[in-house]
Design a protein around this motif. Structure first.
Motif, PDB file in Angstrom:
ATOM      1  N   LYS A 174       0.824  -1.200   0.000  1.00  0.00           N
ATOM      2  CA  LYS A 174       0.000   0.000   0.000  1.00  0.00           C
ATOM      3  C   LYS A 174       0.860   1.253   0.000  1.00  0.00           C
ATOM      4  CE  LYS A 174      -3.719  -2.346   2.519  1.00  0.00           C
ATOM      5  NZ  LYS A 174      -4.501  -2.373   3.763  1.00  0.00           N
ATOM      6  N   ASP A 175       1.818   1.302   0.947  1.00  0.00           N
ATOM      7  CA  ASP A 175       2.639   2.503   1.069  1.00  0.00           C
ATOM      8  C   ASP A 175       3.543   2.699  -0.139  1.00  0.00           C
ATOM      9  OD1 ASP A 175       1.465   2.937   3.474  1.00  0.00           O
ATOM     10  OD2 ASP A 175       3.062   2.040   4.670  1.00  0.00           O
ATOM     11  N   VAL A 176       4.223   1.633  -0.562  1.00  0.00           N
ATOM     12  CA  VAL A 176       5.170   1.751  -1.669  1.00  0.00           C
ATOM     13  C   VAL A 176       4.445   2.064  -2.969  1.00  0.00           C
ATOM     14  CG1 VAL A 176       6.844   0.505  -3.068  1.00  0.00           C
ATOM     15  CG2 VAL A 176       6.898   0.282  -0.590  1.00  0.00           C
ATOM     16  N   PHE A 177       3.349   1.379  -3.237  1.00  0.00           N
ATOM     17  CA  PHE A 177       2.622   1.621  -4.478  1.00  0.00           C
ATOM     18  C   PHE A 177       2.053   3.037  -4.502  1.00  0.00           C
ATOM     19  CE2 PHE A 177       1.504  -2.814  -6.262  1.00  0.00           C
ATOM     20  CZ  PHE A 177       2.836  -3.162  -6.177  1.00  0.00           C
ATOM     21  N   LYS A 178       1.504   3.451  -3.371  1.00  0.00           N
ATOM     22  CA  LYS A 178       0.904   4.786  -3.323  1.00  0.00           C
ATOM     23  C   LYS A 178       1.965   5.862  -3.480  1.00  0.00           C
ATOM     24  CE  LYS A 178      -2.195   7.621  -0.496  1.00  0.00           C
ATOM     25  NZ  LYS A 178      -2.979   7.680   0.753  1.00  0.00           N
ATOM     26  N   SER A 179       3.073   5.715  -2.751  1.00  0.00           N
ATOM     27  CA  SER A 179       4.139   6.719  -2.836  1.00  0.00           C
ATOM     28  C   SER A 179       4.800   6.709  -4.206  1.00  0.00           C
ATOM     29  CB  SER A 179       5.183   6.470  -1.747  1.00  0.00           C
ATOM     30  OG  SER A 179       5.797   5.208  -1.912  1.00  0.00           O
ATOM     31  N   THR A 180       4.996   5.512  -4.786  1.00  0.00           N
ATOM     32  CA  THR A 180       5.612   5.424  -6.106  1.00  0.00           C
ATOM     33  C   THR A 180       4.725   6.042  -7.179  1.00  0.00           C
ATOM     34  OG1 THR A 180       6.752   3.388  -5.470  1.00  0.00           O
ATOM     35  CG2 THR A 180       6.596   3.866  -7.813  1.00  0.00           C
ATOM     36  N   GLN A 181       3.426   5.725  -7.117  1.00  0.00           N
ATOM     37  CA  GLN A 181       2.507   6.316  -8.087  1.00  0.00           C
ATOM     38  C   GLN A 181       2.444   7.831  -7.907  1.00  0.00           C
ATOM     39  OE1 GLN A 181      -1.335   4.459  -8.284  1.00  0.00           O
ATOM     40  NE2 GLN A 181      -2.215   6.067  -9.547  1.00  0.00           N
ATOM     41  N   GLY A 182       2.442   8.296  -6.652  1.00  0.00           N
ATOM     42  CA  GLY A 182       2.448   9.743  -6.414  1.00  0.00           C
ATOM     43  C   GLY A 182       3.710  10.391  -6.938  1.00  0.00           C
ATOM     44  N   ARG A 183       4.852   9.708  -6.759  1.00  0.00           N
ATOM     45  CA  ARG A 183       6.123  10.255  -7.249  1.00  0.00           C
ATOM     46  C   ARG A 183       6.114  10.326  -8.775  1.00  0.00           C
ATOM     47  NH1 ARG A 183       9.119   6.718  -5.178  1.00  0.00           N
ATOM     48  NH2 ARG A 183       9.240   7.681  -3.121  1.00  0.00           N
TER      49      ARG A 183
END
Length: 467
Positions: free
Chosen positions: A18-27
């Motif tokens: 959840k955290d990695v996918f969300k942060s990566t997509q946001g980045r």
């Protein structure tokens, strides 16, 4: 073999979906939108600059052409009429007309205004003030802004009426050209154009470009979000396959490990370890490694379940105190081996709502961790309280503490503060990750406070009636 398997599982599970996918997509969204917005800004700057300089340059060219033509006309006029200067020439004899031309003035060699005319009589004093205060050489272009006061409607000479003129600012572009009669300087011609319309055009052009830019920023964000979401699809699929593999592998490994442990127990029962000391030592080491592998596989299976979007948690209302006492009892042998004193401070009854097994596992992880990293003859406290509608747990130890730079990483999978002591401590660096997951599934919070040489405090707050 165990080390290779541990490293392999670490490469597959050392991130949170959840955290990695969300942060990566946001980045990715920020990068894509940033590039598009940067391109837009450069485009707006280029368009505005090109239009600005091309329009102004066009006005300068027109004015230079006009002043050269009219200066030549005046020189021809002097030659044709056999005059040596401009005395006696009337404005009616020389009429200059150009697009947006505001004025023309002819000054003789003594600097006296011989003739001239302006589109607005209110401008004469201001223009003459500019010309007297500036030295304008042939070929130079002067840009000035003058302010005109408003005028009321009235009557002048018989038959003349003056319409009301509003207050406004005028931006002038002024050019000059010297006039010669057979090589002798006789005067200077000044012509000014009103280029206020051009600056109004630039003003509205800038507003239009900014509005387009704002709209494009919104479009860029939508496009970037769609592009980043599409870019994450193959990554998400790969992660899902890896997660399924970890779960399946962990599940499949439990059975052979259980069989192996049972076989070791059976072999231990068939031999006399006192007579065969070497065989007994091998069996003890094998049993210890199998238990470590079983613990690792169990933790991996727990984390694999936590990575799935399905929360496996029972909800029940129970008294938490007996579970805390049982957790203390479970870790008591480990504390006794290091002569560590355990303390439990809690009310007589502590009702809570949640998964009793998971919360018990949470206590065991924190107590086990505190005992492992507390030196001999130390102390560990478990403090339980109820504050309002929240269950508060604190696990405090007198260990060596954790550095500030390590505190932000201790909940990461496979992270260890002291990597050189990992094997003798017996952990895999998964306990605190599991603890954090248990707290989050109960919609609670877990925080750490630590000071080197004084110990560490883990503080957990869990709603007693989570939604």
């Amino acid at each position: 073999m165990k080390t290779n398997l541990l490293l392999f599982f670490r490469s597959l599970t050392n991130f949170d979906e959840k955290d990695v996918f969300k942060s990566t997509q946001g980045r990715l969204t920020r990068i894509y939108s940033g590039l598009l917005i940067l391109f837009l800004i450069i485009f707006i700057m280029i368009v505005y600059s090109v239009l600005y300089f091309s329009i102004l340059r066009n006005q300068e060219t027109e004015l230079e052409t006009l002043v050269n033509q009219e200066a030549g006309f005046l020189e021809d006029y002097l030659t044709t009429n056999e005059k040596s200067d401009f005395r006696g020439i009337q404005n009616q004899e020389v009429v200059f007309a150009g697009a947006n031309q505001l004025f023309y003035y002819v000054v003789n060699s003594n600097g006296e205004l011989i003739m001239g005319n302006e589109a607005d009589q209110r401008t004469r004093s201001a223009i003459l003030g500019i010309l007297n205060g500036k030295v304008l050489d042939d070929g130079d272009i002067l840009k000035e802004t003058i302010h005109l006061e408003g005028s009321e409607k009235g009557r002048g000479k018989p038959g003349e009426f003056f319409q009301r003129r509003p207050e406004r600012d005028i931006t002038l572009m002024i050019a000059s050209e010297s006039i010669y009669d057979n090589g002798r300087f006789v005067g200077k011609l000044f012509i000014g154009k009103d280029i206020s319309f051009a600056y109004q055009l630039f003003h509205w052009l800038l507003i239009i470009l900014l509005v387009i830019g704002i709209v494009f920023v919104g479009v860029a964000l939508l496009i970037s979000a769609a592009m980043s979401k599409k870019a994450m699809i193959p990554i998400s699929r790969a992660f899902t396959r890896q997660r399924e593999f970890v779960a399946d592998a962990s599940h499949e490994l439990r059975t052979p490990l259980s069989v192996l442990l049972s076989s070791l127990d059976a072999i231990d029962m068939t031999i006399d370890t006192k007579e065969e000391e070497f065989a007994g030592k091998l069996l003890s080491n094998m049993r210890q490694e199998v238990k470590r592998m079983t613990s690792l596989v169990s933790d991996l299976l727990t984390l694999a379940r936590s990575d799935s979007n399905i929360i496996e948690r029972r909800t029940e209302t129970f008294d938490f105190l007996p579970h805390a006492e049982k957790a203390i009892e479970s870790v008591q042998p480990l504390a006794d081996s290091k002569q560590i004193r355990l303390h439990l401070e809690a009310p007589d009854s502590l009702m809570a709502t949640g998964d009793s097994q998971r919360l018990s596992q949470l206590l065991y992880i924190l107590l086990d961790n505190a005992i492992k990293y507390t030196p001999g003859n130390g102390e560990v406290w478990l403090l339980l309280t109820r504050e309002g509608n929240e269950l508060c747990m604190k696990v405090k130890d007198t260990g060596k503490g954790i550095k500030k730079e390590d505190q932000v990483h201790i909940f990461e999978r496979f992270y260890r503060v002291d990597k050189s002591r990992s094997r003798q401590m017996g952990g895999h660096g998964l306990g605190l990750s599991i603890a954090k997951w248990i707290v989050e599934t109960h919609k609670g919070t877990i925080n750490i406070s630590s000071e080197l040489g004084k110990g560490t405090i883990f503080t957990i707050v869990i709603p007693i009636n989570p939604l």
